[in-house]
Design a protein around this motif. Structure first.
Motif, PDB file in Angstrom:
ATOM      1  N   LEU A   1      -5.225  -4.227   2.261  1.00  0.00           N
ATOM      2  CA  LEU A   1      -4.943  -4.764   0.932  1.00  0.00           C
ATOM      3  C   LEU A   1      -6.217  -4.725   0.102  1.00  0.00           C
ATOM      4  O   LEU A   1      -7.298  -5.006   0.615  1.00  0.00           O
ATOM      5  CB  LEU A   1      -4.446  -6.211   1.017  1.00  0.00           C
ATOM      6  N   LEU A   2      -6.061  -4.387  -1.166  1.00  0.00           N
ATOM      7  CA  LEU A   2      -7.191  -4.385  -2.078  1.00  0.00           C
ATOM      8  C   LEU A   2      -6.759  -5.116  -3.337  1.00  0.00           C
ATOM      9  O   LEU A   2      -5.833  -4.696  -4.021  1.00  0.00           O
ATOM     10  CB  LEU A   2      -7.610  -2.949  -2.406  1.00  0.00           C
ATOM     11  N   ALA A   3      -7.398  -6.260  -3.617  1.00  0.00           N
ATOM     12  CA  ALA A   3      -7.038  -7.083  -4.775  1.00  0.00           C
ATOM     13  C   ALA A   3      -8.077  -6.910  -5.866  1.00  0.00           C
ATOM     14  O   ALA A   3      -9.278  -6.837  -5.592  1.00  0.00           O
ATOM     15  CB  ALA A   3      -6.939  -8.555  -4.374  1.00  0.00           C
ATOM     16  N   SER A   4      -7.606  -6.857  -7.125  1.00  0.00           N
ATOM     17  CA  SER A   4      -8.535  -6.777  -8.248  1.00  0.00           C
ATOM     18  C   SER A   4      -9.220  -8.136  -8.407  1.00  0.00           C
ATOM     19  O   SER A   4      -8.709  -9.160  -7.965  1.00  0.00           O
ATOM     20  CB  SER A   4      -7.792  -6.400  -9.530  1.00  0.00           C
ATOM     21  N   GLN A   5     -10.364  -8.137  -9.042  1.00  0.00           N
ATOM     22  CA  GLN A   5     -11.085  -9.382  -9.274  1.00  0.00           C
ATOM     23  C   GLN A   5     -10.841  -9.833 -10.704  1.00  0.00           C
ATOM     24  O   GLN A   5     -10.765  -9.013 -11.619  1.00  0.00           O
ATOM     25  CB  GLN A   5     -12.572  -9.187  -9.028  1.00  0.00           C
ATOM     26  N   TYR A   6     -10.719 -11.129 -10.892  1.00  0.00           N
ATOM     27  CA  TYR A   6     -10.539 -11.700 -12.221  1.00  0.00           C
ATOM     28  C   TYR A   6     -11.823 -12.415 -12.583  1.00  0.00           C
ATOM     29  O   TYR A   6     -12.353 -13.200 -11.796  1.00  0.00           O
ATOM     30  CB  TYR A   6      -9.353 -12.671 -12.231  1.00  0.00           C
TER      31      TYR A   6
ATOM     32  N   ILE B   1      -2.925 -11.975   5.427  1.00  0.00           N
ATOM     33  CA  ILE B   1      -3.128 -13.173   4.617  1.00  0.00           C
ATOM     34  C   ILE B   1      -4.121 -12.822   3.515  1.00  0.00           C
ATOM     35  O   ILE B   1      -5.208 -12.306   3.783  1.00  0.00           O
ATOM     36  CB  ILE B   1      -3.651 -14.350   5.461  1.00  0.00           C
ATOM     37  N   LEU B   2      -3.721 -13.090   2.286  1.00  0.00           N
ATOM     38  CA  LEU B   2      -4.583 -12.876   1.125  1.00  0.00           C
ATOM     39  C   LEU B   2      -5.266 -14.200   0.814  1.00  0.00           C
ATOM     40  O   LEU B   2      -4.601 -15.210   0.582  1.00  0.00           O
ATOM     41  CB  LEU B   2      -3.740 -12.398  -0.059  1.00  0.00           C
ATOM     42  N   HIS B   3      -6.589 -14.215   0.841  1.00  0.00           N
ATOM     43  CA  HIS B   3      -7.367 -15.430   0.575  1.00  0.00           C
ATOM     44  C   HIS B   3      -7.756 -15.447  -0.898  1.00  0.00           C
ATOM     45  O   HIS B   3      -8.366 -14.510  -1.391  1.00  0.00           O
ATOM     46  CB  HIS B   3      -8.623 -15.470   1.454  1.00  0.00           C
TER      47      HIS B   3
ATOM     48  N   GLN C   1      -4.348 -19.669   0.771  1.00  0.00           N
ATOM     49  CA  GLN C   1      -3.996 -18.518   1.600  1.00  0.00           C
ATOM     50  C   GLN C   1      -2.549 -18.135   1.295  1.00  0.00           C
ATOM     51  O   GLN C   1      -1.653 -18.966   1.395  1.00  0.00           O
ATOM     52  CB  GLN C   1      -4.156 -18.840   3.077  1.00  0.00           C
ATOM     53  N   ILE C   2      -2.352 -16.873   0.907  1.00  0.00           N
ATOM     54  CA  ILE C   2      -1.025 -16.384   0.558  1.00  0.00           C
ATOM     55  C   ILE C   2      -0.584 -15.379   1.617  1.00  0.00           C
ATOM     56  O   ILE C   2      -1.229 -14.338   1.791  1.00  0.00           O
ATOM     57  CB  ILE C   2      -1.040 -15.712  -0.831  1.00  0.00           C
ATOM     58  N   PRO C   3       0.515 -15.667   2.338  1.00  0.00           N
ATOM     59  CA  PRO C   3       0.984 -14.695   3.335  1.00  0.00           C
ATOM     60  C   PRO C   3       1.560 -13.456   2.637  1.00  0.00           C
ATOM     61  O   PRO C   3       2.225 -13.558   1.616  1.00  0.00           O
ATOM     62  CB  PRO C   3       2.065 -15.440   4.102  1.00  0.00           C
ATOM     63  N   VAL C   4       1.253 -12.293   3.195  1.00  0.00           N
ATOM     64  CA  VAL C   4       1.750 -11.021   2.677  1.00  0.00           C
ATOM     65  C   VAL C   4       2.511 -10.332   3.800  1.00  0.00           C
ATOM     66  O   VAL C   4       2.001 -10.184   4.909  1.00  0.00           O
ATOM     67  CB  VAL C   4       0.589 -10.122   2.193  1.00  0.00           C
ATOM     68  N   ILE C   5       3.745  -9.936   3.504  1.00  0.00           N
ATOM     69  CA  ILE C   5       4.568  -9.203   4.472  1.00  0.00           C
ATOM     70  C   ILE C   5       4.993  -7.906   3.801  1.00  0.00           C
ATOM     71  O   ILE C   5       5.483  -7.919   2.670  1.00  0.00           O
ATOM     72  CB  ILE C   5       5.800 -10.019   4.898  1.00  0.00           C
ATOM     73  N   ALA C   6       4.788  -6.786   4.482  1.00  0.00           N
ATOM     74  CA  ALA C   6       5.138  -5.489   3.903  1.00  0.00           C
ATOM     75  C   ALA C   6       5.739  -4.592   4.972  1.00  0.00           C
ATOM     76  O   ALA C   6       5.384  -4.675   6.149  1.00  0.00           O
ATOM     77  CB  ALA C   6       3.907  -4.824   3.312  1.00  0.00           C
ATOM     78  N   THR C   7       6.657  -3.747   4.549  1.00  0.00           N
ATOM     79  CA  THR C   7       7.251  -2.754   5.433  1.00  0.00           C
ATOM     80  C   THR C   7       7.034  -1.384   4.824  1.00  0.00           C
ATOM     81  O   THR C   7       7.308  -1.176   3.648  1.00  0.00           O
ATOM     82  CB  THR C   7       8.761  -3.008   5.617  1.00  0.00           C
ATOM     83  N   VAL C   8       6.532  -0.462   5.622  1.00  0.00           N
ATOM     84  CA  VAL C   8       6.305   0.911   5.177  1.00  0.00           C
ATOM     85  C   VAL C   8       7.243   1.801   5.970  1.00  0.00           C
ATOM     86  O   VAL C   8       7.263   1.766   7.194  1.00  0.00           O
ATOM     87  CB  VAL C   8       4.839   1.343   5.406  1.00  0.00           C
ATOM     88  N   GLY C   9       8.040   2.577   5.254  1.00  0.00           N
ATOM     89  CA  GLY C   9       8.977   3.479   5.917  1.00  0.00           C
ATOM     90  C   GLY C   9       8.776   4.893   5.442  1.00  0.00           C
ATOM     91  O   GLY C   9       7.982   5.166   4.541  1.00  0.00           O
ATOM     92  N   GLY C  10       9.502   5.781   6.034  1.00  0.00           N
ATOM     93  CA  GLY C  10       9.418   7.183   5.631  1.00  0.00           C
ATOM     94  C   GLY C  10       8.334   7.913   6.368  1.00  0.00           C
ATOM     95  O   GLY C  10       7.805   7.455   7.371  1.00  0.00           O
ATOM     96  N   SER C  11       8.001   9.049   5.849  1.00  0.00           N
ATOM     97  CA  SER C  11       7.000   9.909   6.471  1.00  0.00           C
ATOM     98  C   SER C  11       5.716   9.862   5.665  1.00  0.00           C
ATOM     99  O   SER C  11       5.704  10.246   4.497  1.00  0.00           O
ATOM    100  CB  SER C  11       7.525  11.347   6.524  1.00  0.00           C
ATOM    101  N   PRO C  12       4.617   9.397   6.262  1.00  0.00           N
ATOM    102  CA  PRO C  12       3.373   9.338   5.507  1.00  0.00           C
ATOM    103  C   PRO C  12       2.823  10.731   5.169  1.00  0.00           C
ATOM    104  O   PRO C  12       2.047  10.882   4.275  1.00  0.00           O
ATOM    105  CB  PRO C  12       2.418   8.586   6.421  1.00  0.00           C
TER     106      PRO C  12
END
Length: 109
Positions: free
Chosen positions: A12-17, A44-46, A56-67
């Motif tokens: 994960l890459l979050a922008s800075q404010y 977990i995004l801090h 702390q924000i939980p992040v759940i992601a699913t990646v499908g398909g062919s990379p």
């Protein structure tokens, strides 16, 4: 590439404010997810804001398909193998036993 350095398949890459955030104000922060493997991921995004306890924000992601997608006409690509294999196969040539290691280059555009 830097987001995937941990070798966990996802980053994960979050922008800075920067700036003032008024009381009860809101700021939009962009979060980009990079993945090099299919699967289900949890992280977990801090979030830290000066003067406020960290969150702390939980992040759940699913990646499908062919990379990786290869064109059907790619040399050595067998999309419908004749020997009843379930998955397509990429043949990169023959390497003889007891010979030095061989390097192959595959261009993915």
């Amino acid at each position: 590439q830097q987001a995937l350095e941990g070798g966990l398949g996802m980053g994960l890459l979050a922008s800075q404010y920067a700036g003032d955030l008024p009381p009860w104000g809101a700021a939009e922060i962009r979060v980009d997810m990079y993945a090099d493997m299919c699967g289900a991921y949890r992280d977990i995004l801090h979030l830290e804001v000066v003067g406020v306890p960290p969150v702390q924000i939980p992040v759940i992601a699913t990646v499908g398909g062919s990379p990786v997608h290869l064109e059907g006409g790619t040399l050595g690509l067998h999309l419908h193998p004749s020997d009843q294999e379930e998955l397509p196969r990429l043949d990169v040539g023959t390497v003889l036993l007891n010979t030095p290691a061989q390097a192959r280059t595959l261009r993915i555009a």
